[in-house]
Design an enzyme around this catalytic site. Sequence first.
Site, PDB file in Angstrom:
ATOM      1  N   THR A  92       0.851  -1.169   0.000  1.00  0.00           N
ATOM      2  CA  THR A  92       0.000   0.000   0.000  1.00  0.00           C
ATOM      3  C   THR A  92       0.901   1.237   0.000  1.00  0.00           C
ATOM      4  O   THR A  92       2.028   1.169   0.477  1.00  0.00           O
ATOM      5  CB  THR A  92      -0.698  -0.029   1.364  1.00  0.00           C
ATOM      6  N   ARG A 120     -13.199  -7.771  -2.565  1.00  0.00           N
ATOM      7  CA  ARG A 120     -12.575  -7.776  -1.247  1.00  0.00           C
ATOM      8  C   ARG A 120     -12.119  -6.367  -0.886  1.00  0.00           C
ATOM      9  O   ARG A 120     -11.484  -5.671  -1.671  1.00  0.00           O
ATOM     10  CB  ARG A 120     -11.377  -8.714  -1.235  1.00  0.00           C
ATOM     11  N   ILE A 121     -12.493  -5.954   0.324  1.00  0.00           N
ATOM     12  CA  ILE A 121     -12.066  -4.654   0.829  1.00  0.00           C
ATOM     13  C   ILE A 121     -11.067  -4.895   1.942  1.00  0.00           C
ATOM     14  O   ILE A 121     -11.272  -5.762   2.802  1.00  0.00           O
ATOM     15  CB  ILE A 121     -13.283  -3.847   1.338  1.00  0.00           C
ATOM     16  N   THR A 163       0.123  -0.223   6.570  1.00  0.00           N
ATOM     17  CA  THR A 163       0.293  -1.093   5.415  1.00  0.00           C
ATOM     18  C   THR A 163       0.571  -2.500   5.906  1.00  0.00           C
ATOM     19  O   THR A 163       1.098  -2.673   7.009  1.00  0.00           O
ATOM     20  CB  THR A 163       1.458  -0.587   4.526  1.00  0.00           C
ATOM     21  N   GLY A 164       0.202  -3.500   5.100  1.00  0.00           N
ATOM     22  CA  GLY A 164       0.460  -4.874   5.531  1.00  0.00           C
ATOM     23  C   GLY A 164      -0.727  -5.758   5.241  1.00  0.00           C
ATOM     24  O   GLY A 164      -1.421  -5.559   4.255  1.00  0.00           O
ATOM     25  N   LYS A 165      -0.982  -6.696   6.108  1.00  0.00           N
ATOM     26  CA  LYS A 165      -2.100  -7.603   5.896  1.00  0.00           C
ATOM     27  C   LYS A 165      -3.400  -6.973   6.381  1.00  0.00           C
ATOM     28  O   LYS A 165      -3.617  -6.796   7.568  1.00  0.00           O
ATOM     29  CB  LYS A 165      -1.863  -8.924   6.624  1.00  0.00           C
ATOM     30  N   GLY A 166      -4.236  -6.659   5.415  1.00  0.00           N
ATOM     31  CA  GLY A 166      -5.461  -5.920   5.708  1.00  0.00           C
ATOM     32  C   GLY A 166      -6.281  -6.503   6.837  1.00  0.00           C
ATOM     33  O   GLY A 166      -6.755  -5.796   7.721  1.00  0.00           O
TER      34      GLY A 166
END
Lengths: 321, 308
Positions: free
Chosen positions: B173, B201-202, B223-226
């Site tokens: 991101t 997917r959000i 940022t990273g794993k949503g």
Amino acid sequence: MGGWAIAVHGGAGVDPNLPNERQEEAKQLLTRCLNLGISALRSSLSAIDVVELVVRELESDPLFNSGRGSALTEKGTVEMEASIMDGPGRRCGAVSGVTTVRNPISLARLVMDKSPHSYLAFSGAEEFAKQHGVEMVDNDFFITEDNIGMLKLAKEANSILDSNIRAGILRCSGGEADPNERPPNQRYAPETVGCVVVDSQGRCAAATSTGGLMNKMVGRIGDSPLIGAGTYACDLCGVSCTGEGEAIIRGTLARDVAALMEYKELSLQEAVDYVIKRLDDGKAGLIAVSSKGEVAYGFNSVGMFRGCATEDGFMEVGIWE
Amino acid sequence: MPPERREPREAALRHCLQIGVDAIKAGRSPLDVVELVVRELEDNPHFNAGKGSVLTSNGTVEMEACIMDGNTKKCGAVSGISTVKNAISVAKLVMEKTPHIYLGFDGAEAFAREQAFSDGMETVDSSHFITPENIERLKQAKAANRVQIDYTQPIPKAEEETSLPNGDSQIGTVGCVVVDGYGNLAAATSTGGLVNKMVGRIGDTPIIGAGTYANSLCAVSATGKGEAIIRATVARDVAALMEYKGLSLKDAATYVIEECTPERTAGLIAVSATGEVTMPFNTVGMFRACATEDGDSEVAIWHDEPCD
């Protein structure tokens, strides 16, 4: 202290002129849902199962704004959203833009349990539902006569609102109307249903579901499917909010109740009161339970349809202060 | 990481940082500055936002973005953007020109089209955003049948050496946080999401309090794993720890990254009203850059590089 507790809501911001008959109907529905939840708790269903069960019941009844009876978009269609969160592990699931799934809250649960993601929307959510054989219906199924009428009123009032703004009678910043000037049917358009539960093992869960704002833009997403805004649950508590989406989102209302308990060590009621007090220009309400078996609610709007019950026999259903 | 993969990104960060610094010095508001910088990052194909966005399982691009103003706490967000060049600008327009905060998919695209003559609403064919690297990433992800959180899975043709550990990001991101000389704060985040994500997917980016947040104390972009960032309400928690527990920006941000999110799932950038900057992460690396008024500036990737 300890033991199960449950709270349900049918939306904050109630028309003070709501006819008695409608008030009675609402209270009966809230009572019915509470009782459903209470039986489930007595049969040792877990918190996450109970909140889903109760919200499904609220979605199925056309009285409140969720599932059948959802508010309509500006195009006269229904777009529903929901979210669910399981306190232990803070697992969550959410959906938006649901148009043909009979029970959005169950789809949100499925996203949580059966997909690698936390939030699915619009055609992706519908596709996922189809793949899992979820019960689907036509969009018409959700539309009620009442809401068709309400949409018409909202459009008429907005066009008056818009021309007043253009004529400089009302101030407006960046195209947004002064919230105090919303037409009466929008000021008092309860937007959501929800349920929070702590079971007898101290596990908390929360679930929220809605059709959203009457006359909303197609594609508009509110607070209900947003974890931390409309819904939140963790080891300490479960929270579900309702009211002005903007206020709930920027205030990250549901998360704040838990954060106050966690970081400032407030009690459930103190945290709820603190959060409601801070809603300076927005109108909202919420219900909450703690892992210790407490239940609390708060709202700064004109009324909130709600009900709560605890294992020791306490039960209350209300609309006004 | 081989130089040919590292250098363009470092150069881009340096360039975007300079754009931001110049804009702040020219007196632009933090809200305008974060938008400007994120637009620049979206246009750069080396980052997972705008052009260069990762692909859904259908091989398409679905972008999302979010912007928040610290003073007023006004915010705007979009998801499911596929033909507008700069999702962050659509998010800003949602905030400024609608009674809503968040628009998704067809509704967001329709709104962007209506605003076509506003600044920054340029629409393009969705193929504009797709890069060969991302087509390859999707292929690899499908082959491995997994959703990649971070996707610098080595592309065999582009490099010899192996890899970074799976699931570790080097192009995630994008985001920007700014505080001006008066303590005004703003945050903005934009992304293409996860490689091979389900259509629709959000992630955390457009969710206020998860990937993006700003109030009068701080501005945060994660940022990273949503899924992990959503569950830990990362951005909001940094601010909440400062507000409710009196922690400093640095301590609050470190706590959230180290204690509230699992290893290898998150990183964030944050600034405080008093001009502090922090950029903690629990992944192997995080492309980042920061600059302060007193002339310090850094661009970095790994942990042992000082940047706050």
